[in-house]
Design an enzyme around this catalytic site. Structure first.
Site, PDB file in Angstrom:
ATOM      1  N   ARG A 110       0.895  -1.019  -0.037  1.00  8.87           N
ATOM      2  CA  ARG A 110      -0.261  -0.053   0.760  1.00  8.87           C
ATOM      3  C   ARG A 110       0.747   1.308   0.017  1.00  8.87           C
ATOM      4  O   ARG A 110       0.725   2.058  -0.753  1.00  8.87           O
ATOM      5  CB  ARG A 110      -0.838   0.189   1.347  1.00  8.87           C
ATOM      6  CG  ARG A 110      -1.487   1.207   1.589  1.00  8.87           C
ATOM      7  CD  ARG A 110      -2.752   1.168   2.834  1.00  8.87           C
ATOM      8  NE  ARG A 110      -3.610  -0.153   2.113  1.00  8.87           N
ATOM      9  CZ  ARG A 110      -4.074  -0.508   2.765  1.00  8.87           C
ATOM     10  NH1 ARG A 110      -4.119  -0.549   4.211  1.00  8.87           N
ATOM     11  NH2 ARG A 110      -4.991  -1.761   2.145  1.00  8.87           N
ATOM     12  N   TYR A 111       1.657   1.114   0.813  1.00  5.90           N
ATOM     13  CA  TYR A 111       3.015   2.487   1.124  1.00  5.90           C
ATOM     14  C   TYR A 111       4.113   2.536  -0.517  1.00  5.90           C
ATOM     15  O   TYR A 111       4.464   1.285  -0.302  1.00  5.90           O
ATOM     16  CB  TYR A 111       2.869   2.155   2.414  1.00  5.90           C
ATOM     17  CG  TYR A 111       2.418   2.878   3.527  1.00  5.90           C
ATOM     18  CD1 TYR A 111       1.547   3.654   3.193  1.00  5.90           C
ATOM     19  CD2 TYR A 111       1.879   1.523   4.053  1.00  5.90           C
ATOM     20  CE1 TYR A 111       0.388   4.236   4.572  1.00  5.90           C
ATOM     21  CE2 TYR A 111       0.729   1.945   5.181  1.00  5.90           C
ATOM     22  CZ  TYR A 111      -0.146   3.385   5.057  1.00  5.90           C
ATOM     23  OH  TYR A 111      -1.025   3.526   6.095  1.00  5.90           O
ATOM     24  N   ARG A 114       7.385  -0.293   1.747  1.00  9.29           N
ATOM     25  CA  ARG A 114       6.765  -0.855   2.389  1.00  9.29           C
ATOM     26  C   ARG A 114       5.911  -1.981   2.556  1.00  9.29           C
ATOM     27  O   ARG A 114       4.806  -1.420   1.801  1.00  9.29           O
ATOM     28  CB  ARG A 114       6.940  -1.158   3.928  1.00  9.29           C
ATOM     29  CG  ARG A 114       6.069   0.398   4.761  1.00  9.29           C
ATOM     30  CD  ARG A 114       6.603   1.150   5.589  1.00  9.29           C
ATOM     31  NE  ARG A 114       5.113   2.033   6.295  1.00  9.29           N
ATOM     32  CZ  ARG A 114       4.870   3.339   5.664  1.00  9.29           C
ATOM     33  NH1 ARG A 114       5.605   3.794   4.155  1.00  9.29           N
ATOM     34  NH2 ARG A 114       3.932   4.380   6.014  1.00  9.29           N
ATOM     35  N   CYS A 123      -3.387 -17.805  15.051  1.00 11.29           N
ATOM     36  CA  CYS A 123      -2.969 -17.498  15.730  1.00 11.29           C
ATOM     37  C   CYS A 123      -3.259 -18.397  17.165  1.00 11.29           C
ATOM     38  O   CYS A 123      -3.597 -19.897  17.236  1.00 11.29           O
ATOM     39  CB  CYS A 123      -3.999 -16.432  16.327  1.00 11.29           C
ATOM     40  SG  CYS A 123      -3.661 -15.329  14.464  1.00 11.29           S
ATOM     41  N   CYS A 127      -7.805 -13.149  19.006  1.00  7.17           N
ATOM     42  CA  CYS A 127      -8.895 -12.184  20.055  1.00  7.17           C
ATOM     43  C   CYS A 127      -9.830 -11.422  18.644  1.00  7.17           C
ATOM     44  O   CYS A 127      -9.777 -11.235  17.628  1.00  7.17           O
ATOM     45  CB  CYS A 127      -7.758 -10.796  19.358  1.00  7.17           C
ATOM     46  SG  CYS A 127      -5.555 -11.737  19.357  1.00  7.17           S
ATOM     47  N   CYS A 130     -10.080  -8.478  16.458  1.00  4.18           N
ATOM     48  CA  CYS A 130      -9.310  -9.258  15.185  1.00  4.18           C
ATOM     49  C   CYS A 130      -9.854  -8.296  14.106  1.00  4.18           C
ATOM     50  O   CYS A 130     -10.615  -8.874  13.359  1.00  4.18           O
ATOM     51  CB  CYS A 130      -8.880 -10.826  14.520  1.00  4.18           C
ATOM     52  SG  CYS A 130      -8.074 -10.815  13.532  1.00  4.18           S
ATOM     53  N   ARG A 132      -8.030  -9.554  11.098  1.00  2.28           N
ATOM     54  CA  ARG A 132      -8.411 -10.006   9.938  1.00  2.28           C
ATOM     55  C   ARG A 132      -9.435 -11.164  10.439  1.00  2.28           C
ATOM     56  O   ARG A 132      -9.027 -12.458   9.664  1.00  2.28           O
ATOM     57  CB  ARG A 132      -6.770 -10.037   9.896  1.00  2.28           C
ATOM     58  CG  ARG A 132      -6.008  -9.664   9.559  1.00  2.28           C
ATOM     59  CD  ARG A 132      -5.000  -9.547   8.934  1.00  2.28           C
ATOM     60  NE  ARG A 132      -3.894  -8.736   8.578  1.00  2.28           N
ATOM     61  CZ  ARG A 132      -2.936  -8.218   9.069  1.00  2.28           C
ATOM     62  NH1 ARG A 132      -1.789  -9.380   9.730  1.00  2.28           N
ATOM     63  NH2 ARG A 132      -1.957  -6.641   9.058  1.00  2.28           N
ATOM     64  N   ASP A 262     -10.316  -1.115  13.964  1.00  2.00           N
ATOM     65  CA  ASP A 262     -10.299  -0.785  12.308  1.00  2.00           C
ATOM     66  C   ASP A 262     -12.544  -0.710  12.521  1.00  2.00           C
ATOM     67  O   ASP A 262     -13.266  -1.801  13.664  1.00  2.00           O
ATOM     68  CB  ASP A 262      -9.998  -1.377  12.507  1.00  2.00           C
ATOM     69  CG  ASP A 262      -8.292  -1.310  11.462  1.00  2.00           C
ATOM     70  OD1 ASP A 262      -8.095  -0.092  11.957  1.00  2.00           O
ATOM     71  OD2 ASP A 262      -7.666  -2.170  11.381  1.00  2.00           O
ATOM     72  N   ASP A 299      -6.557   3.751  11.177  1.00  2.00           N
ATOM     73  CA  ASP A 299      -6.148   3.287   9.979  1.00  2.00           C
ATOM     74  C   ASP A 299      -6.987   2.813   8.604  1.00  2.00           C
ATOM     75  O   ASP A 299      -8.656   2.997   8.635  1.00  2.00           O
ATOM     76  CB  ASP A 299      -5.500   1.784   9.545  1.00  2.00           C
ATOM     77  CG  ASP A 299      -5.003   1.625   9.061  1.00  2.00           C
ATOM     78  OD1 ASP A 299      -4.457   1.996   7.727  1.00  2.00           O
ATOM     79  OD2 ASP A 299      -4.038   0.411   9.410  1.00  2.00           O
ATOM     80  N   LYS A 306      -3.034   4.750   7.347  1.00  2.81           N
ATOM     81  CA  LYS A 306      -3.297   5.122   8.998  1.00  2.81           C
ATOM     82  C   LYS A 306      -2.471   6.704   8.773  1.00  2.81           C
ATOM     83  O   LYS A 306      -2.252   7.601   8.030  1.00  2.81           O
ATOM     84  CB  LYS A 306      -1.874   4.885   9.489  1.00  2.81           C
ATOM     85  CG  LYS A 306      -1.552   2.909   9.743  1.00  2.81           C
ATOM     86  CD  LYS A 306       0.077   2.780  10.365  1.00  2.81           C
ATOM     87  CE  LYS A 306      -0.594   1.185  10.586  1.00  2.81           C
ATOM     88  NZ  LYS A 306      -0.129   0.397   9.196  1.00  2.81           N
TER      89      LYS A 306
HETATM   90  C1  PLP Z   1       0.575  -0.689   8.749  1.00  5.51           C
HETATM   91  C2  PLP Z   1       1.348  -0.481   7.881  1.00  5.51           C
HETATM   92  C3  PLP Z   1       2.251  -1.013   7.355  1.00  5.51           C
HETATM   93  C4  PLP Z   1       3.377  -0.343   8.178  1.00  5.51           C
HETATM   94  O1  PLP Z   1       3.066   1.056   8.647  1.00  5.51           O
HETATM   95  P1  PLP Z   1       4.246   1.991   9.196  1.00  5.51           P
HETATM   96  O2  PLP Z   1       3.284   3.563   9.682  1.00  5.51           O
HETATM   97  O3  PLP Z   1       5.367   1.840   8.730  1.00  5.51           O
HETATM   98  O4  PLP Z   1       4.121   1.400  11.095  1.00  5.51           O
HETATM   99  C5  PLP Z   1       2.678  -0.841   6.148  1.00  5.51           C
HETATM  100  N1  PLP Z   1       1.939  -1.755   5.279  1.00  5.51           N
HETATM  101  C6  PLP Z   1       0.475  -2.039   5.576  1.00  5.51           C
HETATM  102  C7  PLP Z   1       0.161  -2.564   4.388  1.00  5.51           C
HETATM  103  C8  PLP Z   1      -0.171  -1.275   6.896  1.00  5.51           C
HETATM  104  O5  PLP Z   1      -1.407  -1.354   7.113  1.00  5.51           O
HETATM  105  S1  SF4 Z   2      -5.538 -10.010  15.862  1.00  6.80           S
HETATM  106 FE1  SF4 Z   2      -6.026 -11.206  14.694  1.00  6.80          FE
HETATM  107  S2  SF4 Z   2      -4.370 -11.394  13.529  1.00  6.80           S
HETATM  108 FE2  SF4 Z   2      -3.362 -10.641  15.695  1.00  6.80          FE
HETATM  109  S3  SF4 Z   2      -2.710 -12.166  17.162  1.00  6.80           S
HETATM  110 FE3  SF4 Z   2      -5.246 -11.249  17.714  1.00  6.80          FE
HETATM  111  S4  SF4 Z   2      -6.683 -12.954  15.614  1.00  6.80           S
HETATM  112 FE4  SF4 Z   2      -4.075 -13.072  15.048  1.00  6.80          FE
END
Ligand code: PLP
Ligand code: SF4
Length: 338
Positions: A110-111, A114, A123, A127, A130, A132, A262, A299, A306
């Site tokens: 996305r960025y 990175r 996991c 959580c 979560c 995801r 989120d 985010d 973010k």
């Molecule tokens: C949060 C995130 C990152 C890392 O973001 P930083 O602000 O550098 O910690 C990189 N890629 C994605 C898709 C993210 O959600």
């Molecule tokens: S937040 Fe989601 S991905 Fe992260 S440790 Fe918990 S269950 Fe696993």
């Protein structure tokens, strides 16, 4: 630590063995009710929420739950509640559009510099908040070795990526050798400056940080940062965050982010007003070590990325003369150069 029945009879050697903890995860009502006095609501939620998001917790994490307090913060993060079935129209399955910004499977880019790599979909504890949960806990969605090859090849072929976050699921639910394989292949990419490992095992399965792994991470010069998700009734108080951040700093861990929760489907009961996060960071600034003041970030939905929020200390300006308030609310003028 105070281990409660049925955990008090478990030999120390087993209890301290992460693979034992992983193999003996608590996954259903019958097992959980041996150690926690469940409310009627939780009993119902354990049954009805199973289709939405699996339940699992380690014996260790379960032993931290206050068996008699339905509002125990550890409990609320691990045990389903009926509120998970309440899905708002604005809530999304994939709130950050991670699965749409995927140039190859198992990697979100996305960025500019990175990328996020999903190394596992397992996991130790699922959580309840979560973001995801659409894919975590689903064995069918776990990356195959071939798919990981493709993700790593993408990083290799994209010189603008200088930072990879190895995430999941929890990448430390992989064995040392599988983790080693992923990290070694990433490390061999010349333009990759930083590799980050995003894990919750220090909290959910601290046994995973074995002597051997800790030594390896220390030898590799790893630095530690904490990302906390702001959760209603769990950690949404300034005094709690301050105490946590002081504890982290004493353990050489940087309080990096406070995440606004989120808008994931079925998590509205966890979300605080954004004002709460702003007030928490404002109540830290000036009153304690600057190192204990994390960035508070939202985010943005649909993959906006973010953005950080903070209290406004700049009150106004008149030409080059700026009007500030400080952390105590006192006013100060500051003149810019020209
Ligand atoms: C949060 C995130 C990152 C890392 O973001 P930083 O602000 O550098 O910690 C990189 N890629 C994605 C898709 C993210 O959600
Ligand atoms: S937040 Fe989601 S991905 Fe992260 S440790 Fe918990 S269950 Fe696993």
């Amino acid at each position: 630590m105070n281990r409660r029945s049925p955990f008090d009879r478990i030999p120390e050697r087993d209890w301290n063995d992460w693979q034992w903890q992983q193999a003996h995860r608590i996954r259903d009502l019958a097992e959980l009710s041996l150690s926690v006095e469940l409310t009627d609501e939780e009993v119902e939620a354990l049954d009805t929420s199973a289709d939405v998001f699996a339940f699992a917790t380690t014996p260790y994490y379960t032993s931290l739950i206050d068996p008699e307090d339905p509002n125990c913060p550890v409990r609320r993060q691990a045990i389903p509640s009926l509120a998970e079935l309440n899905v708002l129209d604005s809530e999304l399955e994939d709130p950050l559009a991670e699965d749409t910004h995927m140039p190859v499977p198992n990697l979100t880019h996305r960025y500019p510099d990175r990328a996020l790599l999903y190394a596992s979909h397992n996991c130790p504890v699922y959580c309840r908040h979560c973001n995801r949960k659409r894919k975590v806990a689903d064995p069918k969605s776990a990356p195959s070795r071939g798919e990981l090859d493709e993700a790593i090849a993408y990083v290799q072929a994209t010189p603008s990526i200088r930072d990879v976050l190895v995430s999941g699921g929890d990448p430390l639910s992989l064995s040392d050798s599988r983790l080693d394989d992923v990290l070694t292949r990433l490390r061999a990419i010349p333009h990759l400056e930083i590799i980050r490992l995003a894990t919750r095992t220090p909290v959910t399965l601290p046994q995973r940080i074995t002597e051997a792994l800790a030594e390896r991470l220390a030898d590799a010069g790893c630095v530690l940062s904490n990302q906390m998700v702001l959760l209603k009734g769990i950690n949404d108080r300034a005094d709690v965050v301050r105490e946590l951040n002081h504890w982290l700093l004493r353990h050489r861990c940087r309080p990096y982010y406070i995440f606004q929760a989120d808008a994931v489907q079925g998590t509205s009961h966890f979300r605080t007003p954004v004002e709460t996060g702003v007030q928490i960071v404002e109540s830290l600034r000036g009153w304690t070590s600057g190192l204990a003041v994390p960035h508070y970030v939202v985010d943005l939905p649909h993959g906006g990325g973010k953005v950080s929020l903070q209290a406004d200390f700049l009150q106004g300006r008149d030409g080059r003369m700026l009007d500030f308030r400080n952390y105590r609310g006192e006013r100060f003028d500051y003149e810019e150069g020209f």
